[in-house]
Design a protein around this motif. Structure first.
Motif, short mmCIF file in Angstrom:
data_model
loop_
_atom_site.label_atom_id
_atom_site.label_comp_id
_atom_site.label_asym_id
_atom_site.label_seq_id
_atom_site.Cartn_x
_atom_site.Cartn_y
_atom_site.Cartn_z
N ILE A 58 13.25 15.69 15.09
CA ILE A 58 12.89 17.01 15.59
C ILE A 58 13.54 18.02 14.66
CG2 ILE A 58 13.09 18.64 17.50
CD1 ILE A 58 13.44 16.15 19.34
N ILE A 59 12.73 18.87 14.03
CA ILE A 59 13.25 19.86 13.09
C ILE A 59 13.06 21.25 13.69
CG2 ILE A 59 13.11 20.81 10.77
CD1 ILE A 59 11.79 18.11 9.95
N ARG A 60 14.16 21.95 13.84
CA ARG A 60 14.12 23.33 14.34
C ARG A 60 14.66 24.24 13.26
NH1 ARG A 60 12.91 24.58 19.99
NH2 ARG A 60 12.99 22.65 21.14
N THR A 61 14.00 25.38 13.04
CA THR A 61 14.45 26.36 12.05
C THR A 61 14.80 27.65 12.77
OG1 THR A 61 12.99 25.38 10.40
CG2 THR A 61 13.81 27.58 9.95
N VAL A 62 16.00 28.17 12.47
CA VAL A 62 16.48 29.41 13.08
C VAL A 62 17.07 30.27 11.97
CG1 VAL A 62 18.07 30.40 14.77
CG2 VAL A 62 17.04 28.18 15.21
N ASP A 63 16.77 31.57 11.98
CA ASP A 63 17.35 32.48 11.01
C ASP A 63 18.78 32.84 11.44
OD1 ASP A 63 16.61 34.25 8.57
OD2 ASP A 63 17.66 35.60 9.95
N ALA A 64 19.66 32.98 10.49
CA ALA A 64 21.07 33.27 10.78
C ALA A 64 21.26 34.60 11.51
CB ALA A 64 21.89 33.26 9.49
N SER A 65 20.29 35.49 11.41
CA SER A 65 20.40 36.78 12.12
C SER A 65 20.36 36.60 13.63
CB SER A 65 19.28 37.73 11.68
OG SER A 65 18.02 37.19 12.06
N GLN A 66 19.94 35.44 14.12
CA GLN A 66 19.88 35.18 15.56
C GLN A 66 21.18 34.62 16.12
OE1 GLN A 66 16.25 32.74 15.57
NE2 GLN A 66 15.26 34.43 16.63
N ILE A 67 22.16 34.39 15.27
CA ILE A 67 23.46 33.88 15.72
C ILE A 67 24.20 34.98 16.46
CG2 ILE A 67 25.70 33.04 14.89
CD1 ILE A 67 24.20 31.60 12.67
N GLU A 79 15.94 6.62 19.31
CA GLU A 79 16.33 6.83 17.92
C GLU A 79 16.04 8.24 17.39
OE1 GLU A 79 18.07 4.52 16.30
OE2 GLU A 79 17.92 3.25 18.06
N GLN A 80 15.92 9.21 18.27
CA GLN A 80 15.59 10.55 17.82
C GLN A 80 16.76 11.23 17.12
OE1 GLN A 80 13.65 12.15 21.47
NE2 GLN A 80 12.12 12.86 19.99
N VAL A 81 16.42 12.16 16.21
CA VAL A 81 17.39 12.94 15.46
C VAL A 81 16.98 14.40 15.56
CG1 VAL A 81 18.33 13.42 13.16
CG2 VAL A 81 17.82 11.07 13.83
N LEU A 82 17.96 15.29 15.81
CA LEU A 82 17.71 16.73 15.76
C LEU A 82 18.27 17.26 14.46
CD1 LEU A 82 16.97 19.54 16.90
CD2 LEU A 82 19.22 19.58 17.98
N SER A 83 17.41 17.88 13.67
CA SER A 83 17.83 18.54 12.43
C SER A 83 17.65 20.04 12.65
CB SER A 83 16.97 18.08 11.25
OG SER A 83 17.12 16.70 11.05
N LEU A 84 18.75 20.76 12.67
CA LEU A 84 18.73 22.20 12.90
C LEU A 84 18.98 22.91 11.58
CD1 LEU A 84 18.66 24.70 14.71
CD2 LEU A 84 21.04 24.25 15.30
N LYS A 85 17.97 23.61 11.09
CA LYS A 85 18.04 24.32 9.81
C LYS A 85 18.31 25.80 10.10
CE LYS A 85 14.88 25.56 6.08
NZ LYS A 85 13.51 25.31 5.58
N ILE A 86 19.43 26.30 9.59
CA ILE A 86 19.77 27.72 9.74
C ILE A 86 19.57 28.37 8.38
CG2 ILE A 86 21.55 29.38 10.39
CD1 ILE A 86 22.81 27.13 12.08
N THR A 87 18.62 29.29 8.30
CA THR A 87 18.28 29.93 7.03
C THR A 87 19.05 31.23 6.86
OG1 THR A 87 16.39 31.05 8.05
CG2 THR A 87 15.96 28.94 6.99
N ARG A 107 26.03 12.31 19.08
CA ARG A 107 27.13 12.79 18.25
C ARG A 107 26.59 13.79 17.25
NH1 ARG A 107 29.42 7.97 14.67
NH2 ARG A 107 31.23 9.28 14.91
N PHE A 108 27.50 14.62 16.78
CA PHE A 108 27.23 15.58 15.71
C PHE A 108 27.38 14.77 14.43
CE2 PHE A 108 28.76 20.05 14.16
CZ PHE A 108 27.72 20.09 13.26
N THR A 109 26.25 14.32 13.88
CA THR A 109 26.32 13.35 12.79
C THR A 109 26.59 13.96 11.43
OG1 THR A 109 23.92 13.39 12.65
CG2 THR A 109 24.91 11.61 13.91
N GLY A 110 26.31 15.25 11.23
CA GLY A 110 26.61 15.80 9.92
C GLY A 110 26.21 17.25 9.74
N ILE A 111 26.68 17.79 8.60
CA ILE A 111 26.37 19.15 8.20
C ILE A 111 26.07 19.12 6.70
CG2 ILE A 111 28.80 19.72 7.81
CD1 ILE A 111 28.17 22.59 8.75
N PHE A 139 22.98 18.18 11.95
CA PHE A 139 22.28 16.97 12.36
C PHE A 139 22.94 16.36 13.59
CE2 PHE A 139 21.94 17.39 7.75
CZ PHE A 139 20.56 17.47 7.60
N PHE A 140 22.11 15.98 14.58
CA PHE A 140 22.59 15.38 15.82
C PHE A 140 21.73 14.16 16.12
CE2 PHE A 140 23.26 19.90 15.84
CZ PHE A 140 24.58 20.02 16.22
#
Length: 159
Positions: A58-67, A79-87, A107-111, A139-140
């Motif tokens: 699952i790939i989600r994209t979020v702009d850093a201005s929304q933080i 076996e699902q993986v969440l990939s969160l892309k912060i642009t 688990r929080f598998t990586g950055i 990555f989670f």
């Protein structure tokens, strides 16, 4: 010598006197009421954009201005993986918290940092220094070193 014996009790009494000092702390007003420092309230957005799925990713994209934001997610397969892309990330650090109320096997598998370097696995809550500016990937996924259910709802809080 007799004079010295008379002076010792007098000296001891004079040293025991307490001074009356009135102090007023900076966080109190003149009536003694404490002025409590007010916390800044920051509205945390809940991100509900539609994910892009690629097999078990699952790939989600979020702009850093929304933080700051919270992303709610649901794993429906083991076996699902969440990939969160912060642009457009420009801050010197990032805070991430994996909120796992259902005690799923996650688990929080990586950055992955803008300079291309990667780190992981990481604890559920981190404050991480960011090198460079650009895209930050989080990555989670299921913890392969533990047992338990990996299907269900969880959240990721980013500040």
């Amino acid at each position: 010598m007799k004079k010295l014996l008379l002076l010792i009790p007098l000296f001891m009494i004079s040293c025991q006197k307490e001074k009356n000092v009135i102090t007023q702390h900076a966080n109190q007003d003149s009536t003694g009421n404490q002025n409590k420092p007010q916390k800044e309230s920051v509205a945390i957005k809940v991100i509900e954009n539609k994910p892009v799925t690629n097999k078990d990713e699952i790939i989600r994209t979020v702009d850093a201005s929304q933080i700051p934001f919270i992303l709610n997610e649901n794993f429906t397969k083991d076996e699902q993986v969440l990939s969160l892309k912060i642009t457009n990330y420009t801050k010197p650090s990032i805070k991430v918290n994996l909120i796992n109320k259902n005690h799923l096997n996650l688990r929080f598998t990586g950055i992955k940092l803008p300079d291309g370097s990667e780190d992981g696995p990481l604890p559920d809550e981190i404050s991480y220094k960011i090198k460079g500016k650009g895209e930050v990937w989080l990555f989670f996924s299921r913890n392969t070193m533990a047992e338990g259910a990996s299907k269900g709802n969880f959240s990721v809080k980013v500040e």
